[in-house]
Design a protein around this motif. Structure first.
Motif, mmCIF file in Angstrom:
data_model
loop_
_atom_site.group_PDB
_atom_site.id
_atom_site.type_symbol
_atom_site.label_atom_id
_atom_site.label_comp_id
_atom_site.label_asym_id
_atom_site.label_seq_id
_atom_site.Cartn_x
_atom_site.Cartn_y
_atom_site.Cartn_z
ATOM 1 N N TRP A 76 12.443 8.574 1.390
ATOM 2 C CA TRP A 76 13.230 7.574 1.419
ATOM 3 C C TRP A 76 13.602 7.108 3.021
ATOM 4 N N TYR A 77 13.752 6.044 3.130
ATOM 5 C CA TYR A 77 14.309 5.484 4.549
ATOM 6 C C TYR A 77 15.847 5.504 4.327
ATOM 7 N N GLN A 78 16.621 5.694 5.479
ATOM 8 C CA GLN A 78 17.933 5.674 5.737
ATOM 9 C C GLN A 78 18.625 4.894 4.694
ATOM 10 N N PRO A 79 19.481 5.167 3.960
ATOM 11 C CA PRO A 79 20.629 4.128 3.122
ATOM 12 C C PRO A 79 20.953 2.977 4.170
ATOM 13 N N ILE A 80 20.940 1.686 3.594
ATOM 14 C CA ILE A 80 21.561 0.710 4.078
ATOM 15 C C ILE A 80 22.842 0.383 3.379
ATOM 16 N N GLY A 81 23.905 0.540 4.199
ATOM 17 C CA GLY A 81 25.386 0.169 3.502
ATOM 18 C C GLY A 81 26.328 0.744 4.725
ATOM 19 N N PHE A 100 0.939 -1.539 -0.009
ATOM 20 C CA PHE A 100 0.027 -0.029 -0.042
ATOM 21 C C PHE A 100 1.163 1.307 -0.109
ATOM 22 N N ARG A 101 2.163 1.157 0.038
ATOM 23 C CA ARG A 101 2.854 2.525 -0.032
ATOM 24 C C ARG A 101 3.789 2.671 -1.149
ATOM 25 N N SER A 102 3.641 1.803 -2.210
ATOM 26 C CA SER A 102 4.332 1.833 -3.322
ATOM 27 C C SER A 102 5.709 2.135 -3.241
ATOM 28 N N HIS A 103 6.185 1.061 -2.436
ATOM 29 C CA HIS A 103 7.745 1.107 -2.282
ATOM 30 C C HIS A 103 8.752 0.531 -3.577
ATOM 31 N N GLN A 104 9.939 1.565 -3.571
ATOM 32 C CA GLN A 104 10.804 1.379 -4.905
ATOM 33 C C GLN A 104 11.928 1.311 -4.171
ATOM 34 N N TRP A 105 13.060 0.602 -4.957
ATOM 35 C CA TRP A 105 14.267 0.574 -4.185
ATOM 36 C C TRP A 105 15.373 0.625 -5.478
ATOM 37 N N MET A 106 16.638 0.837 -5.122
ATOM 38 C CA MET A 106 17.810 0.989 -6.143
ATOM 39 C C MET A 106 18.980 0.742 -5.217
ATOM 40 N N GLU A 107 19.972 0.383 -6.057
ATOM 41 C CA GLU A 107 21.423 0.111 -5.316
ATOM 42 C C GLU A 107 22.368 1.106 -5.995
ATOM 43 N N TYR A 108 23.153 1.710 -4.857
ATOM 44 C CA TYR A 108 24.043 3.071 -5.481
ATOM 45 C C TYR A 108 25.320 2.981 -4.393
ATOM 46 N N LYS A 109 26.580 2.934 -5.023
ATOM 47 C CA LYS A 109 27.645 2.799 -4.227
ATOM 48 C C LYS A 109 27.666 1.815 -3.116
ATOM 49 N N ASP A 110 27.280 0.728 -3.300
ATOM 50 C CA ASP A 110 26.951 -0.572 -2.186
ATOM 51 C C ASP A 110 26.115 -0.171 -1.114
ATOM 52 N N HIS A 111 25.343 0.460 -1.542
ATOM 53 C CA HIS A 111 23.975 0.949 -0.311
ATOM 54 C C HIS A 111 22.673 0.688 -1.296
ATOM 55 N N LEU A 112 21.930 0.188 -0.224
ATOM 56 C CA LEU A 112 20.314 -0.200 -0.684
ATOM 57 C C LEU A 112 19.736 1.289 -0.386
ATOM 58 N N PHE A 113 19.007 1.697 -1.214
ATOM 59 C CA PHE A 113 17.863 2.762 -0.920
ATOM 60 C C PHE A 113 16.403 2.212 -1.175
ATOM 61 N N VAL A 114 15.729 2.660 -0.184
ATOM 62 C CA VAL A 114 14.296 2.253 -0.634
ATOM 63 C C VAL A 114 13.179 3.319 -0.065
ATOM 64 N N SER A 115 12.411 3.455 -0.951
ATOM 65 C CA SER A 115 11.513 4.691 -0.791
ATOM 66 C C SER A 115 10.205 4.204 -0.636
ATOM 67 N N PHE A 116 9.147 4.931 -0.135
ATOM 68 C CA PHE A 116 7.809 4.960 -0.032
ATOM 69 C C PHE A 116 7.079 5.915 -0.249
#
Length: 247
Positions: free
Chosen positions: A28-33, A3-19
């Motif tokens: 965006w959530y805090q990048p994971i990496g 229900f929150r249209s999540h999207q994600w991408m990888e950039y410079k060895d980090h995972l970005f997730v948006s809602f």
């Protein structure tokens, strides 16, 4: 269904997730990496990255142009796993008493696997039946998250504990590693009809967390006073303060 249209991408060895909630801007959530701080500064609101639920300690060196808003109701509660396992001292006397009352019912503690999905989902279904419609989006998100989690419990390397009372699943707790010393409890549900069940499932989950972890993150209270009191009653040893970055 999500229900929150999540999207994600990888950039410079980090995972970005948006809602994106209905009618609101993308967040965006805090990048994971390994270095989320530098990525937050590089991928800033000037580049259309607006963040929520960010660990405030990461922003000590943030540029003055970055607008940061503290969110006290989003702070995470951190506990020592040894305290939750041992429950020593007067501070935990009420918890021990509730757990003793629940154990008198001869509950069955089980390690969850994906074959138990329907039993676990039934806890949500019984609760939903008591709630007025239409159900808010946040509730439907939660139901979806539990279903997906149960489908991929083993794939994700999660720890799941369930408690059956009189043969029926009445409580579950599910979580996984957050970093090298902290485990995250992300899902906990229990029937309010069984006295001491919440205390027992929390204690049992702590006992089942692998021994190499020192702390348990029990997430936020969402600004709900009863939830705040419940989490404080377990004597957190520290907090992770959260903020959002909007401009």
């Amino acid at each position: 269904m999500l229900f929150r249209s999540h999207q994600w991408m990888e950039y410079k060895d980090h995972l970005f997730v948006s809602f994106q909630k209905d009618g609101e801007d993308q967040r965006w959530y805090q990048p994971i990496g390994p270095d989320p701080q530098s990525l937050i500064i590089e991928c800033s609101p000037a580049c259309d990255f607006r963040y929520e639920y960010v660990d405030q300690s990461l922003l000590v060196n943030a540029p003055s142009s970055m607008v940061v808003e503290h969110e006290p109701h989003r702070r995470d509660y951190i506990f020592r796993l040894s305290d939750l396992r041992e429950l020593k001292g007067n501070a935990y006397s009420p918890k021990r008493n509730f757990i003793k009352r629940c154990r008198a019912l001869n509950p069955e503690v089980v390690v969850l696997d994906s074959s138990m999905k329907q039993e676990c989902m039934a806890i949500d279904e019984r609760w939903l039946a008591t709630q007025p419609k239409p159900w808010p989006v946040s509730v439907m998100d939660e139901v979806s998250a539990l279903g997906l989690t149960m489908d991929h419990l083993q794939d994700l390397g999660l720890t799941g504990i369930g408690i059956r009372v009189n043969g029926r699943m009445e409580a579950i707790a599910i979580g996984g590693p957050l970093n090298t010393d902290t485990y995250l409890l992300s899902i906990q549900k229990a029937s309010r009809d069984v006295v001491g069940l919440y205390q027992l499932i929390f204690h049992e989950f702590a006992c089942h967390v692998p021994a190499q972890y020192t702390f348990l993150n029990f997430e936020e209270d969402m600004g709900l006073e009863p939830l705040r009191r419940a989490k404080e009653s377990w004597n957190p040893c520290k907090y992770v303060e959260k903020c959002k970055i909007i401009a």
